[in-house]
Design a protein around this motif. Structure first.
Motif, short mmCIF file in Angstrom:
data_model
loop_
_atom_site.label_atom_id
_atom_site.label_comp_id
_atom_site.label_asym_id
_atom_site.label_seq_id
_atom_site.Cartn_x
_atom_site.Cartn_y
_atom_site.Cartn_z
N GLY A 196 -6.06 1.17 9.57
CA GLY A 196 -5.57 2.44 9.07
C GLY A 196 -6.64 3.48 8.88
O GLY A 196 -6.61 4.25 7.92
N THR A 234 -4.42 5.46 12.71
CA THR A 234 -3.34 6.39 12.37
C THR A 234 -3.11 7.39 13.50
O THR A 234 -1.98 7.82 13.73
CB THR A 234 -3.63 7.14 11.06
N GLU A 239 -2.64 -1.81 7.45
CA GLU A 239 -4.01 -1.61 6.97
C GLU A 239 -4.26 -2.57 5.80
O GLU A 239 -3.43 -2.70 4.91
CB GLU A 239 -4.21 -0.17 6.53
N ASP A 290 -6.29 -2.41 3.29
CA ASP A 290 -6.44 -1.74 1.99
C ASP A 290 -5.60 -0.46 2.00
O ASP A 290 -4.57 -0.42 2.63
CB ASP A 290 -7.91 -1.45 1.72
N GLY A 291 -6.06 0.58 1.29
CA GLY A 291 -5.45 1.89 1.46
C GLY A 291 -6.00 2.52 2.73
O GLY A 291 -7.01 2.06 3.29
N LEU A 292 -5.35 3.58 3.22
CA LEU A 292 -5.87 4.25 4.40
C LEU A 292 -7.28 4.78 4.13
O LEU A 292 -7.66 5.06 2.99
CB LEU A 292 -4.96 5.41 4.81
N ILE A 298 4.30 2.74 7.93
CA ILE A 298 2.89 2.71 7.54
C ILE A 298 2.76 1.74 6.38
O ILE A 298 3.25 2.01 5.26
CB ILE A 298 2.39 4.11 7.13
N THR A 302 0.34 -0.19 3.88
CA THR A 302 -1.00 -0.31 3.30
C THR A 302 -1.07 -1.59 2.46
O THR A 302 -0.06 -2.17 2.09
CB THR A 302 -1.33 0.91 2.45
N HIS A 303 -2.30 -2.01 2.18
CA HIS A 303 -2.55 -3.25 1.44
C HIS A 303 -1.79 -4.41 2.09
O HIS A 303 -1.11 -5.19 1.43
CB HIS A 303 -2.15 -3.07 -0.03
N PHE A 327 -0.64 7.35 0.44
CA PHE A 327 -1.14 6.23 1.23
C PHE A 327 -2.40 5.60 0.63
O PHE A 327 -3.07 4.82 1.31
CB PHE A 327 -1.42 6.69 2.66
N ASP A 328 -2.72 5.94 -0.63
CA ASP A 328 -3.92 5.40 -1.28
C ASP A 328 -5.12 5.59 -0.35
O ASP A 328 -5.86 4.67 -0.08
CB ASP A 328 -3.72 3.92 -1.63
N GLY A 329 -5.28 6.83 0.11
CA GLY A 329 -6.22 7.08 1.20
C GLY A 329 -7.50 7.79 0.82
O GLY A 329 -8.16 8.36 1.68
#
Length: 406
Positions: free
Chosen positions: A12, A17, A34, A36-38, A164, A166-167, A393-395
């Motif tokens: 990610g 992306t 991904e 983790d986060g993006l 999408i 994440t984690h 997205f915790d990005g």
């Protein structure tokens, strides 16, 4: 839930992306996973330089041209995800003047616009520039905010039907009759995906992903340190006009500048030394261009790992390895529905994604053209909206932590 998908993209960062967005815009059913986060990997832990191509003009003209083309595209489509600051290559008294001339001539050959100025004119633009600067050269460099760029790509992919996740680390893959049949995701997702095709865009983790299905990716990863210090009087990117070396880039933010970087081989992208000498050397070398940063307060320090790929040149100095990208079709290794994309630059992520999406569509017999070079990213003129994508997205990566959300 139906766990089938046309394409599973692993990774990610900007490339992953970007691939998800490109494929989704072509009407392909895409899932991105991904760990983790993006932006948790290389993209969000870079120095955030939007390359004009000038840095590579004399040593790697194809990559320089790619950077020039892609930086121009990003300035059109990415809006608040980039900043058009320009860049200044500076020659110090200890630097080889022939290198400066070779750089200028190479930029002209590639098509990168340059303007050479004397030391007084350069210091009029950057008041604290070192007295050792003898001349300088303007180039169209800029700054990327990777957290925003990655999140905006993910949001557009999502808005066009992509999932999408994440984690969601890959915990295993099943291979039968020369094809990947299932990919197991752990973490917060805990799901098994049945993809028709798999794209490995896991950056420095690409080799370990490929190894799970008996494929190989010969990476030569290197780590580099970035140091952000308090300083609010720099507008252009500063580049030292010499052969690439430690501490030769200063990237401006609002109230900080990012100093970088080193290049040290690593065996494991997860476990590597974070050496004090790298911080000290980066600050010392950058201060030769901009002395005020030597005593500036350190705000944050981070390391990133570059997923360099150059198996035939693995014995070379790591700075000699091409920064171009490599798209590997693992059908040659008996895995017919699997490809890996490695190398490249943050600046060229869109071009990397387009090449990968073209390959995938060819394998899936889908006829659809790429739209990403002319289609604006969502929120391109609305920083608050893009920053909401980053949070969604915790990005948030360290590169632009001082800019995103402010």
């Amino acid at each position: 839930m139906d766990n089938r998908t046309d394409v599973l993209v692993i990774g990610g960062g900007a490339t992953g992306t970007g691939i998800a967005r490109d494929l989704a815009l072509r009407g392909v059913d895409v899932t991105l996973a991904e760990r983790d986060g993006l932006s948790a990997g290389t993209s969000g832990r870079s120095h955030g330089l939007l390359h004009s191509g000038a840095r590579y003009a004399e040593a790697d003209k194809p990559e320089a041209r790619a950077c020039l083309e892609e930086s121009q595209i990003l300035k059109e489509i990415a809006g608040v995800c980039v900043r058009d600051t320009r860049g200044l290559f500076v020659q110090l008294s200890e630097d080889d003047p022939d290198y400066f001339e070779a750089k200028r001539a190479a930029c002209e050959e590639v098509g990168i616009s340059t303007t050479v100025v004397d030391d007084e004119t350069a210091r009029a633009a950057v008041s604290d520039l070192s007295g050792d600067v003898e001349r300088a050269m303007w180039v169209p460099d800029g700054v990327i905010l990777p957290s925003r760029l990655v999140a905006a790509n993910a949001a557009d992919a999502r808005d066009h039907g992509a999932r999408i996740l994440t984690h969601a680390p890959v915990t295993g893959m099943n291979r039968e009759d020369g094809r990947i049949t299932e990919v197991h995701l752990g973490g917060e997702v805990d799901e098994t995906i049945a993809p028709t095709y798999v794209v490995n865009a896991a950056g420095p983790y690409a080799a370990s992903i490929a190894d799970q299905v008996g494929a190989s990716v010969d990476l030569h990863p290197t780590r580099g340190v970035m140091v952000s210090v308090e300083y609010d009087e720099l507008e252009p990117v500063l580049n030292r006009c010499r052969d690439p070396d430690d501490g030769d880039i200063i990237v401006p933010h609002d109230d900080e500048v990012v100093l970088g970087t080193t290049s040290v081989p690593v065996d494991d992208p997860e476990e590597y030394e974070e050496a004090d000498w790298e911080i000290e050397r980066s600050v010392e070398e950058c201060a030769k261009m901009l002395p005020a940063v030597a005593d500036a307060a350190h705000v944050r320090t981070w390391w990133g790992v570059r997923p360099l790929y150059e198996p035939e040149e693995a014995a070379l100095d790591e700075r000699g390895i091409s920064r171009g990208f490599h798209l590997l079709d693992h059908a040659d290794e008996g895995v017919g529905n699997f490809a890996t994309i490695v190398g490249g630059k943050l600046t060229t992520y869109r071009k990397m994604a387009e090449a990968t999406a073209d390959l995938v569509c060819d394998r899936l017999e889908i006829e659809a053209d790429c739209e990403t070079a002319t289609r604006q990213l969502p929120g391109a003129d609305d920083p608050e909206r893009v920053d909401e994508f980053v949070a969604e997205f915790d990005g948030q990566g360290p590169t632009d932590a001082d800019l995103v959300g402010n």
